[in-house]
Design a protein around this motif. Structure first.
Motif, mmCIF file in Angstrom:
data_model
loop_
_atom_site.group_PDB
_atom_site.id
_atom_site.type_symbol
_atom_site.label_atom_id
_atom_site.label_comp_id
_atom_site.label_asym_id
_atom_site.label_seq_id
_atom_site.Cartn_x
_atom_site.Cartn_y
_atom_site.Cartn_z
ATOM 1 N N ASP A 1 -19.242 2.230 11.126
ATOM 2 C CA ASP A 1 -17.905 2.812 11.307
ATOM 3 C C ASP A 1 -17.598 3.106 12.775
ATOM 4 O OD1 ASP A 1 -17.288 2.849 8.531
ATOM 5 O OD2 ASP A 1 -18.508 4.651 8.295
ATOM 6 N N LEU A 2 -17.854 2.112 13.632
ATOM 7 C CA LEU A 2 -17.643 2.323 15.073
ATOM 8 C C LEU A 2 -16.213 1.997 15.508
ATOM 9 C CD1 LEU A 2 -20.982 0.735 16.415
ATOM 10 C CD2 LEU A 2 -20.463 3.156 16.047
ATOM 11 N N GLY A 3 -15.424 1.388 14.599
ATOM 12 C CA GLY A 3 -14.056 0.987 14.968
ATOM 13 C C GLY A 3 -14.055 -0.287 15.791
ATOM 14 N N GLY A 4 -12.864 -0.833 15.997
ATOM 15 C CA GLY A 4 -12.732 -2.040 16.819
ATOM 16 C C GLY A 4 -13.487 -3.243 16.261
ATOM 17 N N VAL A 5 -13.548 -3.332 14.929
ATOM 18 C CA VAL A 5 -14.333 -4.403 14.293
ATOM 19 C C VAL A 5 -13.709 -5.772 14.556
ATOM 20 C CG1 VAL A 5 -15.403 -5.200 12.161
ATOM 21 C CG2 VAL A 5 -14.972 -2.767 12.472
ATOM 22 N N GLU A 6 -12.422 -5.901 14.210
ATOM 23 C CA GLU A 6 -11.738 -7.196 14.391
ATOM 24 C C GLU A 6 -11.764 -7.620 15.865
ATOM 25 O OE1 GLU A 6 -10.334 -4.892 12.284
ATOM 26 O OE2 GLU A 6 -10.054 -6.003 10.396
ATOM 27 N N GLU A 7 -11.539 -6.635 16.750
ATOM 28 C CA GLU A 7 -11.518 -6.921 18.195
ATOM 29 C C GLU A 7 -12.875 -7.468 18.642
ATOM 30 O OE1 GLU A 7 -10.485 -4.221 16.737
ATOM 31 O OE2 GLU A 7 -8.456 -3.741 17.420
ATOM 32 N N ALA A 8 -13.955 -6.877 18.128
ATOM 33 C CA ALA A 8 -15.302 -7.311 18.516
ATOM 34 C C ALA A 8 -15.555 -8.749 18.063
ATOM 35 C CB ALA A 8 -16.348 -6.374 17.922
ATOM 36 N N TYR A 9 -15.136 -9.075 16.838
ATOM 37 C CA TYR A 9 -15.307 -10.452 16.339
ATOM 38 C C TYR A 9 -14.512 -11.430 17.210
ATOM 39 C CZ TYR A 9 -17.987 -9.460 12.066
ATOM 40 O OH TYR A 9 -18.992 -9.111 11.181
ATOM 41 N N ARG A 10 -13.300 -11.023 17.570
ATOM 42 C CA ARG A 10 -12.468 -11.916 18.403
ATOM 43 C C ARG A 10 -13.078 -12.075 19.791
ATOM 44 N NH1 ARG A 10 -7.877 -9.432 15.795
ATOM 45 N NH2 ARG A 10 -7.569 -8.043 17.561
ATOM 46 N N GLU A 11 -13.590 -10.985 20.349
ATOM 47 C CA GLU A 11 -14.172 -11.001 21.698
ATOM 48 C C GLU A 11 -15.411 -11.915 21.747
ATOM 49 O OE1 GLU A 11 -13.541 -9.843 24.680
ATOM 50 O OE2 GLU A 11 -15.528 -10.052 25.622
ATOM 51 N N ILE A 12 -16.294 -11.769 20.775
ATOM 52 C CA ILE A 12 -17.533 -12.553 20.802
ATOM 53 C C ILE A 12 -17.219 -14.039 20.592
ATOM 54 C CG2 ILE A 12 -18.208 -12.254 18.348
ATOM 55 C CD1 ILE A 12 -20.668 -11.852 21.185
ATOM 56 N N MET A 13 -16.232 -14.301 19.743
ATOM 57 C CA MET A 13 -15.817 -15.699 19.504
ATOM 58 C C MET A 13 -15.229 -16.304 20.779
ATOM 59 S SD MET A 13 -15.715 -18.012 17.234
ATOM 60 C CE MET A 13 -15.257 -19.661 17.658
ATOM 61 N N ALA A 14 -14.400 -15.509 21.469
ATOM 62 C CA ALA A 14 -13.762 -15.996 22.704
ATOM 63 C C ALA A 14 -14.823 -16.324 23.750
ATOM 64 C CB ALA A 14 -12.791 -14.942 23.239
ATOM 65 N N ARG A 15 -15.849 -15.473 23.849
ATOM 66 C CA ARG A 15 -16.893 -15.730 24.860
ATOM 67 C C ARG A 15 -17.652 -17.011 24.550
ATOM 68 N NH1 ARG A 15 -20.009 -10.351 26.843
ATOM 69 N NH2 ARG A 15 -18.310 -8.863 26.589
ATOM 70 N N LEU A 16 -17.957 -17.219 23.276
ATOM 71 C CA LEU A 16 -18.716 -18.427 22.905
ATOM 72 C C LEU A 16 -17.870 -19.684 23.124
ATOM 73 C CD1 LEU A 16 -21.348 -19.591 21.664
ATOM 74 C CD2 LEU A 16 -20.166 -19.551 19.455
ATOM 75 N N THR A 17 -16.623 -19.628 22.703
ATOM 76 C CA THR A 17 -15.743 -20.794 22.849
ATOM 77 C C THR A 17 -15.610 -21.185 24.317
ATOM 78 O OG1 THR A 17 -14.491 -19.829 21.031
ATOM 79 C CG2 THR A 17 -13.505 -21.710 22.092
ATOM 80 N N LYS A 18 -15.442 -20.175 25.178
ATOM 81 C CA LYS A 18 -15.275 -20.431 26.612
ATOM 82 C C LYS A 18 -16.533 -21.101 27.165
ATOM 83 C CE LYS A 18 -14.006 -17.877 30.805
ATOM 84 N NZ LYS A 18 -15.222 -17.415 31.481
ATOM 85 N N LYS A 19 -17.684 -20.561 26.812
ATOM 86 C CA LYS A 19 -18.947 -21.100 27.338
ATOM 87 C C LYS A 19 -19.184 -22.528 26.846
ATOM 88 C CE LYS A 19 -21.220 -19.822 29.824
ATOM 89 N NZ LYS A 19 -21.240 -20.277 31.258
ATOM 90 N N LEU A 20 -18.929 -22.764 25.543
ATOM 91 C CA LEU A 20 -19.180 -24.109 25.004
ATOM 92 C C LEU A 20 -18.215 -25.129 25.600
ATOM 93 C CD1 LEU A 20 -20.067 -23.361 21.274
ATOM 94 C CD2 LEU A 20 -21.609 -24.094 23.105
ATOM 95 N N ALA A 21 -16.997 -24.686 25.918
ATOM 96 C CA ALA A 21 -16.037 -25.590 26.555
ATOM 97 C C ALA A 21 -16.570 -26.027 27.921
ATOM 98 C CB ALA A 21 -14.678 -24.901 26.696
ATOM 99 N N GLU A 22 -17.207 -25.104 28.649
ATOM 100 C CA GLU A 22 -17.791 -25.439 29.958
ATOM 101 C C GLU A 22 -18.977 -26.387 29.783
ATOM 102 O OE1 GLU A 22 -16.976 -20.942 31.584
ATOM 103 O OE2 GLU A 22 -18.970 -21.795 31.952
ATOM 104 N N VAL A 23 -19.842 -26.068 28.814
ATOM 105 C CA VAL A 23 -21.045 -26.881 28.557
ATOM 106 C C VAL A 23 -20.662 -28.310 28.179
ATOM 107 C CG1 VAL A 23 -23.011 -27.160 26.943
ATOM 108 C CG2 VAL A 23 -22.460 -24.903 27.860
ATOM 109 N N ASN A 24 -19.593 -28.435 27.380
ATOM 110 C CA ASN A 24 -19.196 -29.759 26.840
ATOM 111 C C ASN A 24 -18.262 -30.527 27.764
ATOM 112 O OD1 ASN A 24 -20.726 -29.358 24.512
ATOM 113 N ND2 ASN A 24 -19.045 -28.241 23.513
ATOM 114 N N LYS A 25 -17.968 -29.977 28.958
ATOM 115 C CA LYS A 25 -17.052 -30.634 29.882
ATOM 116 C C LYS A 25 -17.592 -31.976 30.345
ATOM 117 C CE LYS A 25 -14.163 -27.413 32.224
ATOM 118 N NZ LYS A 25 -14.262 -26.363 33.205
#
Ligand code: TMP
Length: 242
Positions: free
Chosen positions: A218-242
């Protein structure tokens, strides 16, 4: 690919047959549970994020030579996977103390281990997924000695690959849970999902939790955390796959 009848509904996913006996469709829900279903809720958009993230991570691992059930993403929530019979083990790898490890052994959270720890739980809701060791696994005939060796080898290789990838995203892979399955020819491959539901992912500099512990605790900000972690992974994989 024709979607057939639903053959299973779990806490976070549904599974459907297809017209190919070797393939299934997995559909990710927004439902969230914790403590063996005692706590229930909804994390809006979780199914979409977990589907995408698990597919990206499995594709990444497959590229590194790890056999996995992932075949093809069909849409936002649905993925085609190889049909396996799930080995009833929760295979947990821990790099840093947290969760049930900290509770069981009286160790504060956040202490890095010199070498990763592997743990097994017997996947059995009625028994509350009890912790078991190699000898229990063999005695209960949950897996053969050869399968167990394969599972351990794959789990540690997956840990090495994922620790390195998450590090690049500014994230510490604290611990995670894997499941493996047997294909019709007996090969053991990675199955289920790898997502913020099944991993502890902490920001490397602030130790902020970017995973399902926000819901469990019950720490709050659940949806935001899922979106944040997804955004970080997507950004990194886009760089790796360039
Ligand atoms: P634990 O510390 O509660 O044993 O959890 C270890 C890891 O396993 C953590 O990353 C969360 C994940 N996990 C699951 O994926 N499913 C479960 O049912 C549980 C209890 C933990």
């Amino acid at each position: 690919m024709i979607k057939g009848r639903q053959i299973y509904e779990g806490k976070a996913k549904k599974v459907f047959e297809t017209d190919d006996p070797e393939l299934l469709i997995v559909s990710y829900k927004d439902d969230a549970t914790a403590f063996n279903g005692k706590k229930r809720g909804t994390i809006t958009g979780k199914g979409v994020i977990n589907n995408r993230m698990s597919n990206l991570l499995m594709e990444y691992l497959q590229d590194k030579g790890i056999p996995a059930h992932y075949v093809q993403e069909l849409n936002e929530r649905e993925t085609l996977v190889r049909k396996v019979s799930i080995i009833p083990l929760e295979v947990i790898i821990r790099n840093v103390s947290a969760g049930s490890f900290s509770m069981r052994y009286g160790v504060e959270e956040g202490i890095p281990f010199d070498t990763p720890i592997i743990e097994f739980s017997y996947k059995n809701d009625a028994l509350n997924d009890p912790l078991i060791n190699d000898h229990h696994i063999l005695a209960l005939k949950l897996a053969t000695a050869e399968e167990l060796n394969t599972i351990k080898d794959l789990a540690f290789r997956i840990n090495d690959e994922l620790c390195a990838l998450w590090k690049e995203c500014g994230v510490t892979l604290v611990d995670f849970k894997l499941e493996f399955g047997r294909c019709s020819d007996g090969t053991v491959i990675l199955a289920d999902e790898i997502s913020p539901d099944t991993c502890r992912l902490w920001d490397s500099s602030t130790a902020e939790k970017l995973d399902k512990d926000r819901f469990r605790r019950d720490l709050g900000g659940v949806e935001e955390a899922y979106r944040e972690i997804m955004a970080r992974l997507t950004k990194k994989l886009a760089e790796v796959n360039k």
